[in-house]
Design an enzyme around this catalytic site. Sequence first.
Site, PDB file in Angstrom:
ATOM      1  N   LYS A   1      17.320 -10.336  -7.996  1.00  0.00           N
ATOM      2  CA  LYS A   1      18.199 -10.477  -6.938  1.00  0.00           C
ATOM      3  C   LYS A   1      17.744 -10.689  -5.561  1.00  0.00           C
ATOM      4  CE  LYS A   1      20.201  -6.352  -7.778  1.00  0.00           C
ATOM      5  NZ  LYS A   1      19.413  -5.907  -8.830  1.00  0.00           N
TER       6      LYS A   1
ATOM      7  N   ASP B   1      12.387  -6.771  -5.095  1.00  0.00           N
ATOM      8  CA  ASP B   1      12.653  -7.387  -6.345  1.00  0.00           C
ATOM      9  C   ASP B   1      12.139  -8.923  -6.475  1.00  0.00           C
ATOM     10  OD1 ASP B   1      16.108  -6.387  -6.669  1.00  0.00           O
ATOM     11  OD2 ASP B   1      14.202  -5.350  -7.003  1.00  0.00           O
TER      12      ASP B   1
ATOM     13  N   HIS C   1      23.188  -1.098  -1.429  1.00  0.00           N
ATOM     14  CA  HIS C   1      22.209  -0.192  -1.277  1.00  0.00           C
ATOM     15  C   HIS C   1      22.262   0.639  -0.066  1.00  0.00           C
ATOM     16  CE1 HIS C   1      19.979  -3.556  -3.598  1.00  0.00           C
ATOM     17  NE2 HIS C   1      19.751  -2.439  -4.227  1.00  0.00           N
TER      18      HIS C   1
ATOM     19  N   ASP D   1       5.315   4.463   6.646  1.00  0.00           N
ATOM     20  CA  ASP D   1       4.357   4.749   5.761  1.00  0.00           C
ATOM     21  C   ASP D   1       3.309   3.711   5.502  1.00  0.00           C
ATOM     22  OD1 ASP D   1       6.027   2.704   4.848  1.00  0.00           O
ATOM     23  OD2 ASP D   1       6.212   3.451   2.879  1.00  0.00           O
ATOM     24  N   CYS D   2       3.304   2.795   6.503  1.00  0.00           N
ATOM     25  CA  CYS D   2       2.403   1.597   6.305  1.00  0.00           C
ATOM     26  C   CYS D   2       0.973   1.986   6.169  1.00  0.00           C
ATOM     27  CB  CYS D   2       2.599   0.734   7.380  1.00  0.00           C
ATOM     28  SG  CYS D   2       1.820  -1.042   7.261  1.00  0.00           S
TER      29      CYS D   2
ATOM     30  N   THR E   1       5.076 -10.618  11.213  1.00  0.00           N
ATOM     31  CA  THR E   1       4.702 -10.046   9.914  1.00  0.00           C
ATOM     32  C   THR E   1       3.323 -10.001   9.837  1.00  0.00           C
ATOM     33  OG1 THR E   1       5.018 -11.780   8.553  1.00  0.00           O
ATOM     34  CG2 THR E   1       7.103 -10.573   9.189  1.00  0.00           C
TER      35      THR E   1
END
Length: 620
Positions: free
Chosen positions: A143, A148, A258, A454-455, A550
């Site tokens: 998905k 995923d 979600h 949390d990186c 990113t």
Amino acid sequence: MLKQLYGEHFSIDFCKTSLSDPLDTFQIKYQLSLHSINQEKMVKNFDVDTPVLTSLQGFALSNPQLTLIKSDKVIFREPKKSNVALIAGGGAGHEPAHAGFIGKGALTGAVSGEIFASPSTKQILNGVKVLSSGSKGVLLIAKNYTGDVLHFGLAGERARALGIDTEVVVIGDDVAVGRSKGGLVGRRAIAGTVFVHKIVGAFVEYYKHDLKSAATLAKAVNDNLVTIGSSLDHAKVPDQDFKSTLKDNEMEIGMGIHNEPGVKILSPVPHTKNMLKDELLPKLLNPNDKDRAFVQFDEKDEVVLLVNNLGGVSNLILSAIAKTTTELLKAEYGIVPVRVYQGTLMTALNGEGFSVTLLNVTKADKATASSLGFKSIVELLDANTDAPAWPVKKYTTNAPAYDASLVKDDKDNVQPAGIFDFDHFSRFLKSGVEKIIEAEPLITKLDTQVGDGDCGTTLVAGGNGVINNLSKVPKSSLSEALHTISNLIETYQGGTSGGIFSIFISGLSEGIIINSSKGSPVDGTVFGKALVHALSTLYKYTRARPGDSTIIDALEPFVKEFAKSNDLHKAVEAASQGAKLTGSFEAKYGRASYVGDSSEIPDPGAIGLVEFLKGVESSF
């Protein structure tokens, strides 16, 4: 009496509709503005130990034709050597998907993560190893969610490196977000995914085609699917505090599976028929809505309808919604579905809503039927299956014998390539990880501003996982060493960043194999070419590119500069400059893309990569 019971918060104006129509019960509790409207909601859940694994065990008990590998949360049926094996999966919480669609004429196996979390690459790869031994190839159906895509993609890459014929198809059918908001990431995958499971499953079961043909059909079905959901409330996740932003007289259109927010809040909650007519069906079928017109529906096109329960709607109401939707399709659009499916197929735990899916059979047939040798996709939908979650079922009784040795940890036979100095290599790694540990507070601070904080700790966990297991890293060749490190990163780092690094390093290993001569050492030219191959491999599973704020903003400049100059210092400087630029434009991927303005904060992942590279550079 109601006035006495609910006091001044009850308004007779909310009760104009008649309860003779069962659809009215879908919103009746939202028409009564109770005294709790301004109070924190009470959430109740039945407590179950290790709910995901326990659920899979219970499912296997009630479906004895299936076999469960507890250690990897892989559940499967016996594959056929003449057939392609289909493996789907994702986070738990969508039951009966994905395990419920395992059966003859449907899926061969499924892999489950924890609730709303992708399974790991190792889980997926173990499933591939088990099912590939009894089939003629494996199709992984993922998905379209970041975790995923990364983990199924990496599993596919690793399976191919082991000589297993594997393809990965990514499904996305949601129209809610639209092109302008979700164009870079693509459509989310929701209930339409189960059509892919059933159609492709019947195809490989009864037509015995090869893996490429199965992947082609899966893509054609996906290209002709549209789905949108609606919900009265968010799902309640076990063991998590729940605070819904929706008021009692509100509902959302386009909510994900979600707990992702929808695209529109409706207040007061409309009659369900009006909501279908005015909100849901136009987003699926309006050809003038260029943001959401993903599939064209022409006159006389054959169409299949699915009305899916997100988990918290009664069967009575869901059937009424299916009937109402069918009537509106004919009255408003001239569409008479050739098949109507309704039921609890792809849930969001106990989500109090439903989704509507349309599949344009005619256009999917034109793309595939004649070339692949079947009459119509409807024929594949009608084909016999014993998958428990599909309406047409034929159960078998005995699970096949299972050899537990198939899932024992074994040494992957990666082609050895590239002679290297292991001691120098270890020193570079240790120096890089030390630099990440030193920079962790800064990385964490940045991530608390644009992500979930949390990186830094995730990068440290991955780095320590590698350093603490250097004894397991082969010294004989760089390709084998990198393959093992990719596994270690995936195991210890996890999350999206773990998937990104694992795929890149796995691609780097393959790049060394492709560009090295047998028995020759790895020089700058070979390593530069391997880096380019690794980046190309990563780009198959993410659409992020420089300018999207990113880690790619640091990674691509590093790769390109090193490939061009073979100069580590210049390459690290290029990565550093790229990372700094992430603080000058907004993020388009990951959690940072959801914040209001991230344009003044550099990407934590990009900063972390640069710190690692600086550590490596300092050890030269």
